[in-house]
Design an enzyme around this catalytic site. Structure first.
Site, PDB file in Angstrom:
ATOM      1  CG  ASN A   1     -17.140  -1.934   8.556  1.00 34.34           C
ATOM      2  OD1 ASN A   1     -16.539  -2.079   7.464  1.00 34.34           O
ATOM      3  ND2 ASN A   1     -18.581  -1.910   8.754  1.00 34.34           N
ATOM      4  CB  VAL A   2     -12.128  -1.938   5.769  1.00 31.95           C
ATOM      5  CG1 VAL A   2     -10.917  -2.901   6.395  1.00 31.95           C
ATOM      6  CG2 VAL A   2     -12.826  -2.579   4.901  1.00 31.95           C
TER       7      VAL A   2
ATOM      8  CE1 TYR B   1      -8.012  -8.684  -5.442  1.00 39.47           C
ATOM      9  CE2 TYR B   1      -6.728  -9.591  -7.320  1.00 39.47           C
ATOM     10  CZ  TYR B   1      -7.008  -9.368  -5.889  1.00 39.47           C
ATOM     11  OH  TYR B   1      -6.126  -9.727  -4.877  1.00 39.47           O
TER      12      TYR B   1
ATOM     13  CE  LYS C   1      -5.667  -6.700  -3.810  1.00 35.75           C
ATOM     14  NZ  LYS C   1      -5.380  -6.475  -2.592  1.00 35.75           N
TER      15      LYS C   1
ATOM     16  CB  ILE D   1      -0.826 -16.911  -1.758  1.00 38.98           C
ATOM     17  CG1 ILE D   1      -0.109 -15.920  -2.303  1.00 38.98           C
ATOM     18  CG2 ILE D   1      -0.676 -17.505  -0.419  1.00 38.98           C
ATOM     19  CD1 ILE D   1       1.474 -16.406  -2.578  1.00 38.98           C
TER      20      ILE D   1
END
Length: 247
Positions: free
Chosen positions: A59-60, A150, A154, A183
């Site tokens: 669990n990050v 987001y 990044k 992707i």
């Protein structure tokens, strides 16, 4: 000697249960590396055993889990050769409707967890050295609709990586960043379901298509090998040429 070899290197890939991370796990294992991959649940990593990948639940958002995994690898193998921070989430929402929870989730998972992982690796290997590959995005380099926070996370990964290079290079740490374009993964399912959005995206990509997860593997292997031993602090874009035409 094959300077591009990753054979017998210990590699830890976060977010390896699917998509780009799964492609990395399978590719590195096939190339002879000792691969550890993390996922959010035992179910998500159950497939790894069949392929000889050491799956670990992570669990990050938990402070110590990634540290414990890194220490386990170090104890068993002497060191962790390569850490690939791939785990992350995406949200395709207009900036005007993003909630406080949306923002916190993106920041916690896409940025804080990456920093926590890098920090844990450094603390356990500062007398040995290490090699970090952080997965960012072309949206960390260029603005794009429906990607406000987001994109911010990044972009933050890129600057985090550069700052850590300045601090940790003399401890024999290398840190580089891969910025994938669009992707073909589950994360982009919502985009793929809209023919209009997909046509718009394809028009922005000179190669005229989304990338495949396996098309990111060679870059990660290069950065993991001795062929890139003097390369650090670099941003490598793998996007079919998209950033060359939308910037």
């Amino acid at each position: 000697m094959d300077i591009f070899s990753v054979k017998d290197k210990t590699v830890l890939i976060t977010g390896a249960s699917r998509g780009i991370g799964k492609s990395y796990g399978l590719g590195f294992k096939e190339a002879g590396a000792i691969v550890y991959g993390t996922g959010t649940s035992s179910k998500s990593i159950s497939w790894m055993k069949e392929y000889g990948i050491e799956g670990r639940v992570n669990n990050v958002l938990e402070d110590d889990q990634i540290k414990d995994i890194i220490e386990e690898i170090k104890l068993k193998h002497g060191k962790l050769d390569v850490l690939i921070n791939n785990a992350g989430i995406a949200m395709n929402k207009p900036a005007s409707v993003l909630s406080e929870k949306d923002m916190n989730d993106l920041i916690d998972i896409n940025f804080k967890a990456v920093f926590r992982s890098c920090q844990a690796y450094y603390k356990t290997h500062k007398r040995i050295g290490g090699n970090i590959i952080n997965i960012s995005s072309v949206l960390g380099l260029r603005g794009f609709a429906l990607s406000s926070v987001y994109s911010g996370t990044k972009g933050a990964i890129i600057q985090l990586s550069k700052a850590c290079v300045a601090e940790w290079a003399r401890s024999k740490f290398r840190i580089n960043v891969i910025c994938p374009g669009f992707i073909d993964t589950d994360m982009n399912r919502a985009l793929k379901e809209s023919e209009t959005i997909m046509e718009s995206i394809k028009k922005k990509i000179p190669m005229g298509r989304m990338g495949k997860p396996e098309e990111l593997l060679g870059t990660a292997m290069y950065l993991s090998s001795s062929a890139s031993s003097y390369l650090t602090g670099q941003i490598i874009v793998v996007d079919g040429g998209m950033t060359e035409v939308i910037g």
